[in-house]
Design a protein around this motif. Structure first.
Motif: not given
Length: 82
Positions: A2-3, A10-17, A48-55
């Protein structure tokens, strides 16, 4: 994926695979498409925003994002759009 489009960003949100499709380049393709769309919208940055522990952090750095700021749990990352 979702953008959310703002004036200059532009914010990249909810990139899920789905797990069965991970590590096949799909996430990188989605980021490439988000950069293309950001250019089309005429914005100057993709964020974008990502958890620090996220691969996923490693995917984002490979795709050209850098850390703009951070807090205890998150990296706030940007990619300049040219």
């Amino acid at each position: 994926m979702r953008l959310a489009v703002g004036d200059d960003e532009c914010y990249l949100r909810d990139l899920q695979v789905s797990a069965q499709y991970q590590n096949q380049g799909i996430g990188a393709q989605a980021i490439t498409e988000s950069v293309r769309l950001a250019r089309e919208y005429g914005v100057k940055q993709l964020r974008l925003r990502v958890f620090k522990i996220s691969p996923d952090y490693h995917l984002y750095t490979r795709c050209g994002f850098t850390i703009a700021s951070e807090d205890d749990r998150f990296f706030n990352m940007i990619q300049n759009i040219t």
